[in-house]
Design a protein around this motif. Sequence first.
Motif, PDB file in Angstrom:
ATOM      1  N   SER A 171      10.359  31.308  54.681  1.00 35.68           N
ATOM      2  CA  SER A 171      10.020  32.679  54.938  1.00 35.68           C
ATOM      3  C   SER A 171       9.712  32.902  56.178  1.00 35.68           C
ATOM      4  O   SER A 171      10.125  34.059  56.904  1.00 35.68           O
ATOM      5  CB  SER A 171       9.220  33.303  53.767  1.00 35.68           C
ATOM      6  N   VAL A 172       8.829  32.402  56.552  1.00 35.41           N
ATOM      7  CA  VAL A 172       8.022  32.461  58.082  1.00 35.41           C
ATOM      8  C   VAL A 172       9.169  32.092  59.231  1.00 35.41           C
ATOM      9  O   VAL A 172       9.457  32.756  59.915  1.00 35.41           O
ATOM     10  CB  VAL A 172       6.842  31.590  58.340  1.00 35.41           C
ATOM     11  N   ARG A 173       9.836  31.066  58.885  1.00 36.61           N
ATOM     12  CA  ARG A 173      10.903  30.701  59.764  1.00 36.61           C
ATOM     13  C   ARG A 173      12.108  31.774  60.032  1.00 36.61           C
ATOM     14  O   ARG A 173      12.724  31.963  61.194  1.00 36.61           O
ATOM     15  CB  ARG A 173      11.579  29.400  59.550  1.00 36.61           C
ATOM     16  N   VAL A 174      12.497  32.523  58.807  1.00 35.40           N
ATOM     17  CA  VAL A 174      13.751  33.229  58.965  1.00 35.40           C
ATOM     18  C   VAL A 174      13.329  34.689  59.192  1.00 35.40           C
ATOM     19  O   VAL A 174      14.071  35.642  59.229  1.00 35.40           O
ATOM     20  CB  VAL A 174      14.772  33.177  57.718  1.00 35.40           C
ATOM     21  N   TYR A 175      11.911  35.071  59.207  1.00 30.89           N
ATOM     22  CA  TYR A 175      11.448  36.390  59.194  1.00 30.89           C
ATOM     23  C   TYR A 175      11.862  36.941  60.660  1.00 30.89           C
ATOM     24  O   TYR A 175      12.170  38.098  60.649  1.00 30.89           O
ATOM     25  CB  TYR A 175      10.004  36.444  59.373  1.00 30.89           C
ATOM     26  N   HIS A 176      11.992  36.428  61.613  1.00 31.77           N
ATOM     27  CA  HIS A 176      12.442  36.892  62.758  1.00 31.77           C
ATOM     28  C   HIS A 176      13.885  37.156  62.897  1.00 31.77           C
ATOM     29  O   HIS A 176      14.320  38.121  63.729  1.00 31.77           O
ATOM     30  CB  HIS A 176      12.112  36.004  64.160  1.00 31.77           C
ATOM     31  N   LEU A 177      14.673  36.549  62.213  1.00 33.09           N
ATOM     32  CA  LEU A 177      16.062  36.859  62.021  1.00 33.09           C
ATOM     33  C   LEU A 177      16.395  37.906  60.905  1.00 33.09           C
ATOM     34  O   LEU A 177      16.926  39.034  61.435  1.00 33.09           O
ATOM     35  CB  LEU A 177      16.898  35.531  61.389  1.00 33.09           C
ATOM     36  N   ARG A 178      16.106  37.735  59.906  1.00 31.15           N
ATOM     37  CA  ARG A 178      16.396  38.948  58.808  1.00 31.15           C
ATOM     38  C   ARG A 178      15.183  39.021  57.963  1.00 31.15           C
ATOM     39  O   ARG A 178      14.400  38.058  57.295  1.00 31.15           O
ATOM     40  CB  ARG A 178      17.354  38.682  58.008  1.00 31.15           C
ATOM     41  N   ARG A 179      14.390  40.372  57.686  1.00 25.68           N
ATOM     42  CA  ARG A 179      13.018  40.510  57.079  1.00 25.68           C
ATOM     43  C   ARG A 179      13.664  40.416  55.492  1.00 25.68           C
ATOM     44  O   ARG A 179      12.949  39.996  54.621  1.00 25.68           O
ATOM     45  CB  ARG A 179      12.601  41.893  57.297  1.00 25.68           C
ATOM     46  N   GLU A 180      14.855  41.019  55.374  1.00 23.83           N
ATOM     47  CA  GLU A 180      15.430  41.066  53.872  1.00 23.83           C
ATOM     48  C   GLU A 180      15.371  39.503  53.274  1.00 23.83           C
ATOM     49  O   GLU A 180      15.365  39.118  51.970  1.00 23.83           O
ATOM     50  CB  GLU A 180      16.681  41.838  53.716  1.00 23.83           C
ATOM     51  N   LEU A 181      15.958  38.547  54.134  1.00 24.37           N
ATOM     52  CA  LEU A 181      16.326  37.145  53.777  1.00 24.37           C
ATOM     53  C   LEU A 181      14.842  36.475  53.632  1.00 24.37           C
ATOM     54  O   LEU A 181      14.703  35.871  52.304  1.00 24.37           O
ATOM     55  CB  LEU A 181      16.807  36.352  54.879  1.00 24.37           C
ATOM     56  N   SER A 182      13.985  36.950  54.338  1.00 23.99           N
ATOM     57  CA  SER A 182      12.562  36.449  53.940  1.00 23.99           C
ATOM     58  C   SER A 182      11.992  36.973  52.476  1.00 23.99           C
ATOM     59  O   SER A 182      11.509  36.189  51.978  1.00 23.99           O
ATOM     60  CB  SER A 182      11.708  36.874  55.268  1.00 23.99           C
ATOM     61  N   ILE A 183      12.158  38.184  52.210  1.00 21.56           N
ATOM     62  CA  ILE A 183      11.817  38.856  51.174  1.00 21.56           C
ATOM     63  C   ILE A 183      12.569  37.872  49.880  1.00 21.56           C
ATOM     64  O   ILE A 183      12.153  37.593  48.832  1.00 21.56           O
ATOM     65  CB  ILE A 183      12.059  40.322  51.191  1.00 21.56           C
ATOM     66  N   THR A 184      13.745  37.907  50.143  1.00 25.26           N
ATOM     67  CA  THR A 184      14.640  37.248  49.057  1.00 25.26           C
ATOM     68  C   THR A 184      14.216  35.855  48.714  1.00 25.26           C
ATOM     69  O   THR A 184      14.176  35.290  47.760  1.00 25.26           O
ATOM     70  CB  THR A 184      16.160  37.189  49.383  1.00 25.26           C
ATOM     71  N   ILE A 185      13.927  35.099  49.884  1.00 25.21           N
ATOM     72  CA  ILE A 185      13.497  33.812  49.789  1.00 25.21           C
ATOM     73  C   ILE A 185      12.256  33.732  48.687  1.00 25.21           C
ATOM     74  O   ILE A 185      12.144  32.844  47.878  1.00 25.21           O
ATOM     75  CB  ILE A 185      13.123  32.888  51.038  1.00 25.21           C
ATOM     76  N   LEU A 186      11.162  34.478  49.194  1.00 28.76           N
ATOM     77  CA  LEU A 186       9.824  34.626  48.425  1.00 28.76           C
ATOM     78  C   LEU A 186      10.118  35.043  47.077  1.00 28.76           C
ATOM     79  O   LEU A 186       9.538  34.759  46.034  1.00 28.76           O
ATOM     80  CB  LEU A 186       8.943  35.563  49.259  1.00 28.76           C
ATOM     81  N   GLY A 187      11.185  35.989  46.805  1.00 30.61           N
ATOM     82  CA  GLY A 187      11.198  36.699  45.457  1.00 30.61           C
ATOM     83  C   GLY A 187      11.910  35.388  44.685  1.00 30.61           C
ATOM     84  O   GLY A 187      11.575  35.340  43.367  1.00 30.61           O
ATOM     85  N   LEU A 188      12.731  34.814  45.168  1.00 29.76           N
ATOM     86  CA  LEU A 188      13.441  33.454  44.317  1.00 29.76           C
ATOM     87  C   LEU A 188      12.484  32.392  44.197  1.00 29.76           C
ATOM     88  O   LEU A 188      12.510  31.591  43.029  1.00 29.76           O
ATOM     89  CB  LEU A 188      14.779  32.936  45.011  1.00 29.76           C
ATOM     90  N   GLY A 189      11.558  32.006  44.907  1.00 30.89           N
ATOM     91  CA  GLY A 189      10.456  31.317  44.620  1.00 30.89           C
ATOM     92  C   GLY A 189       9.593  31.633  43.519  1.00 30.89           C
ATOM     93  O   GLY A 189       9.204  30.781  42.934  1.00 30.89           O
ATOM     94  N   ILE A 190       9.290  33.096  43.460  1.00 29.89           N
ATOM     95  CA  ILE A 190       8.566  33.536  42.432  1.00 29.89           C
ATOM     96  C   ILE A 190       9.241  33.186  41.098  1.00 29.89           C
ATOM     97  O   ILE A 190       8.702  32.781  40.087  1.00 29.89           O
ATOM     98  CB  ILE A 190       8.229  35.040  42.538  1.00 29.89           C
ATOM     99  N   VAL A 191      10.719  33.419  41.057  1.00 34.82           N
ATOM    100  CA  VAL A 191      11.349  33.186  39.841  1.00 34.82           C
ATOM    101  C   VAL A 191      11.431  31.796  39.422  1.00 34.82           C
ATOM    102  O   VAL A 191      11.165  31.251  38.208  1.00 34.82           O
ATOM    103  CB  VAL A 191      12.684  33.582  39.859  1.00 34.82           C
ATOM    104  N   LEU A 192      11.446  30.797  40.335  1.00 30.96           N
ATOM    105  CA  LEU A 192      11.375  29.315  40.209  1.00 30.96           C
ATOM    106  C   LEU A 192      10.037  28.835  39.701  1.00 30.96           C
ATOM    107  O   LEU A 192       9.840  28.201  38.810  1.00 30.96           O
ATOM    108  CB  LEU A 192      11.763  28.736  41.614  1.00 30.96           C
ATOM    109  N   LEU A 193       9.110  29.500  40.313  1.00 30.31           N
ATOM    110  CA  LEU A 193       7.654  29.105  39.676  1.00 30.31           C
ATOM    111  C   LEU A 193       7.421  29.681  38.443  1.00 30.31           C
ATOM    112  O   LEU A 193       6.611  29.068  37.691  1.00 30.31           O
ATOM    113  CB  LEU A 193       6.786  29.539  40.791  1.00 30.31           C
TER     114      LEU A 193
END
Length: 117
Positions: free
Chosen positions: A81-103
């Motif tokens: 999420s930190v690495r892709v935040y500068h590219l796309r904020r939405e992608l960073s949010i998606t990564i963290l959201g999918l991580g929540i589902v997996l956890l």
Amino acid sequence: MPKKYFHDKLILLLASVNVFLAFLCVALVLLRLGAGQGNDGYFVQYRPSLGISAFKTGSVGGIVSFMLFAIMVAIANVTLSVRVYHLRRELSITILGLGIVLLVLTVIVSNALLVLR
């Protein structure tokens, strides 16, 4: 590390939930591990296609791997999420959201296997 990353409230909320769920999984697994349990006393797999012998037993290492998996998922999600935040904020949010589902699924599966012992 982008300075805006730490000022984004939604990102910080999702990252905090990821870390909380990882520690919740670790705490629940540690609390459910029995000190008097033998090496082969834990169900580590459920395979419904096997019928009566659907539950496979294993050692404590199989259960501890749930804790390690939860920690690795939380670290990987926040790092990505930190690495892709500068590219796309939405992608960073998606990564963290999918991580929540997996956890959440990790917590559910680990507790379901530990309740059956």
